[in-house]
Enzyme design. Sequence first.
Site, PDB file in Angstrom:
ATOM      1  N   LYS A  36      16.052  59.875 -10.291  1.00 56.69           N
ATOM      2  CA  LYS A  36      15.947  58.414 -10.202  1.00 56.69           C
ATOM      3  C   LYS A  36      17.164  57.904  -9.463  1.00 56.69           C
ATOM      4  CE  LYS A  36      13.075  55.252 -11.823  1.00 56.69           C
ATOM      5  NZ  LYS A  36      11.647  55.468 -12.088  1.00 56.69           N
TER       6      LYS A  36
HETATM    7  P1  NAD Z   1       8.008  45.407  -9.541  1.00 53.62           P
HETATM    8  O1  NAD Z   1       9.321  45.090  -8.970  1.00 53.62           O
HETATM    9  O2  NAD Z   1       6.842  45.523  -8.626  1.00 53.62           O
HETATM   10  O3  NAD Z   1       7.639  44.333 -10.678  1.00 53.62           O
HETATM   11  C1  NAD Z   1       8.489  44.065 -11.741  1.00 53.62           C
HETATM   12  C2  NAD Z   1       7.892  42.918 -12.539  1.00 53.62           C
HETATM   13  O4  NAD Z   1       8.693  42.702 -13.692  1.00 53.62           O
HETATM   14  C3  NAD Z   1       7.855  41.583 -11.784  1.00 53.62           C
HETATM   15  O5  NAD Z   1       6.659  40.901 -12.086  1.00 53.62           O
HETATM   16  C4  NAD Z   1       9.054  40.836 -12.383  1.00 53.62           C
HETATM   17  O6  NAD Z   1       8.880  39.427 -12.334  1.00 53.62           O
HETATM   18  C5  NAD Z   1       8.989  41.330 -13.812  1.00 53.62           C
HETATM   19  N1  NAD Z   1      10.241  41.134 -14.529  1.00 53.62           N
HETATM   20  C6  NAD Z   1      11.488  41.448 -14.137  1.00 53.62           C
HETATM   21  N2  NAD Z   1      12.384  41.067 -15.062  1.00 53.62           N
HETATM   22  C7  NAD Z   1      11.673  40.515 -16.068  1.00 53.62           C
HETATM   23  C8  NAD Z   1      12.020  39.919 -17.293  1.00 53.62           C
HETATM   24  N3  NAD Z   1      13.287  39.839 -17.684  1.00 53.62           N
HETATM   25  N4  NAD Z   1      11.012  39.440 -18.085  1.00 53.62           N
HETATM   26  C9  NAD Z   1       9.736  39.510 -17.707  1.00 53.62           C
HETATM   27  N5  NAD Z   1       9.350  40.065 -16.543  1.00 53.62           N
HETATM   28  C10 NAD Z   1      10.310  40.552 -15.724  1.00 53.62           C
HETATM   29  O7  NAD Z   1       8.214  46.748 -10.383  1.00 53.62           O
HETATM   30  P2  NAD Z   1       7.127  47.843 -10.766  1.00 53.62           P
HETATM   31  O8  NAD Z   1       7.133  48.887  -9.729  1.00 53.62           O
HETATM   32  O9  NAD Z   1       5.868  47.180 -11.149  1.00 53.62           O
HETATM   33  O10 NAD Z   1       7.831  48.487 -12.049  1.00 53.62           O
HETATM   34  C11 NAD Z   1       7.716  47.908 -13.340  1.00 53.62           C
HETATM   35  C12 NAD Z   1       8.082  48.954 -14.379  1.00 53.62           C
HETATM   36  O11 NAD Z   1       7.212  50.073 -14.239  1.00 53.62           O
HETATM   37  C13 NAD Z   1       9.498  49.526 -14.281  1.00 53.62           C
HETATM   38  O12 NAD Z   1       9.954  49.860 -15.560  1.00 53.62           O
HETATM   39  C14 NAD Z   1       9.290  50.796 -13.479  1.00 53.62           C
HETATM   40  O13 NAD Z   1      10.323  51.733 -13.696  1.00 53.62           O
HETATM   41  C15 NAD Z   1       7.981  51.257 -14.052  1.00 53.62           C
HETATM   42  N6  NAD Z   1       7.229  52.179 -13.200  1.00 53.62           N
HETATM   43  C16 NAD Z   1       6.887  51.856 -11.930  1.00 53.62           C
HETATM   44  C17 NAD Z   1       6.138  52.756 -11.191  1.00 53.62           C
HETATM   45  C18 NAD Z   1       5.650  52.442  -9.793  1.00 53.62           C
HETATM   46  O14 NAD Z   1       4.867  53.243  -9.245  1.00 53.62           O
HETATM   47  N7  NAD Z   1       6.021  51.328  -9.210  1.00 53.62           N
HETATM   48  C19 NAD Z   1       5.782  54.006 -11.723  1.00 53.62           C
HETATM   49  C20 NAD Z   1       6.143  54.293 -13.038  1.00 53.62           C
HETATM   50  C21 NAD Z   1       6.872  53.378 -13.766  1.00 53.62           C
END
Ligand code: NAD
Length: 412
Positions: free
Chosen positions: A100
């Site tokens: 990561k």
């Molecule tokens: P992203 O940046 O596309 O979206 C993040 C979302 O979280 C946004 O809607 C943002 O407004 C919201 N957010 C941020 N801070 C917040 C808060 N304090 N309260 C409420 N909402 C809040 O990110 P993503 O890629 O969708 O990732 C989201 C989660 O999923 C993370 O934990 C990431 O590690 C995990 N994840 C992502 C992937 C991937 O393929 N993108 C894969 C596995 C896990």
Amino acid sequence: MLEEGHFYFNKAADVLDLSSKIRAILLAPNRIVKVELVTEDDQGQLMHHFGFRVQHNSARGPAKGGLRFHPSMDEEHATALANLMTWKTAVVDVPFGGAKGGINCDPYNMSEAELYEVTTAFVRGIKEVIGPTMDIPAPDVNTNAKIMGWIMDAYSSYYGFSPGVVTGKPLQLFGSPGRDEATGRGVMYVLDEVLKDQGSSIADVTVALQGFGNVGSHAARLIAERGGKIVAVGDHMGGVCRTDGLDVVKLIEWAKDHRTVAGFPDADAFESSEVVTWDADVLIPAALEDAITRDNAGDVRATCIVEGANAPTTPEADEILHKKGVTVVPDILANAGGVTVSYFEWAQNIQQFRWELDRINQELEKTMRRAYAAVRQTAREKNLDLRTAAFVLGIRRVSEAAISRRYVKEQI
Ligand code: NAD
């Protein structure tokens, strides 16, 4: 955060009766890289950021994991999330280890040109330790296909055409069909499995989501397409709700234009933090870590939580939820759809061959349902909750690989 990960690790390691020597070897990151990034902003002023890449374990294959651009990114965050990736890739049985990284920048307050400069400076700083057979980054919070394309281009300018250095790229730059929605799609498949186990189905449930980015928005759309009712969504700016179900397609359009769900006209507004305790059957935390803590876990009303985000539940909260009888599908299983399709993308890149979307989705579905079944079987055999069972499965697979490679000179 690192301590929380170690807590879950040790709980599963106790079940496996792992020696302290094996625990120490499995917990130690293989490599931690920190680079200082000094670039110019649009006004010609210097910007200073730090970039991190942690390769936790490569016993089962090249290190694999996302890049997060967020002010909170630091070495501890990267290390804790890299740890989770090691067990996650093992749970879905893709041939990768865990990594990561990211940059402690705030993309919401940067122009595209500034983001490009910082991203390519980061690639300059870490290029010697990433690569298609060594460590393959992917998107995470605040990073996307466009940024992955910049990384591929920057890396290829040093080492020649190398699409396999990064996944989650744009389709025209050797990305894979289906990668963008893969994590959300995987969340939908495991939700379907867990509801089936409970004698219910997606069409029967109401769902609240925290986070409406890549993971949350795709999960919401796919669940709504199967008849699930998305009754509340909260993000970093606010929350929107509707008892008879939000129009998810319109909400996605709104969020794309406004970079938040807040202000969406066909819904009522609420304070975003309330989403965790919303009156819904299912809660999907899909934002950041530590969303469900000992302060709000007791008030959670959902009976099922599917962790789209990484590490959204603290160990104290997990214990409270367990006592309340809430089923929690852990991150290392629930959000593994992304790394699964990243594997398909990497496989296509190194074979210089392209798969059709149907094949991607079928293979993803097979992988997610198989992983869920394996975790559930471990849980039933050993009388464990799903999180501990997933850790047991992942840790066992990594230990066996480490022992076979003689990284660990002991049996388990
Ligand atoms: P992203 O940046 O596309 O979206 C993040 C979302 O979280 C946004 O809607 C943002 O407004 C919201 N957010 C941020 N801070 C917040 C808060 N304090 N309260 C409420 N909402 C809040 O990110 P993503 O890629 O969708 O990732 C989201 C989660 O999923 C993370 O934990 C990431 O590690 C995990 N994840 C992502 C992937 C991937 O393929 N993108 C894969 C596995 C896990």
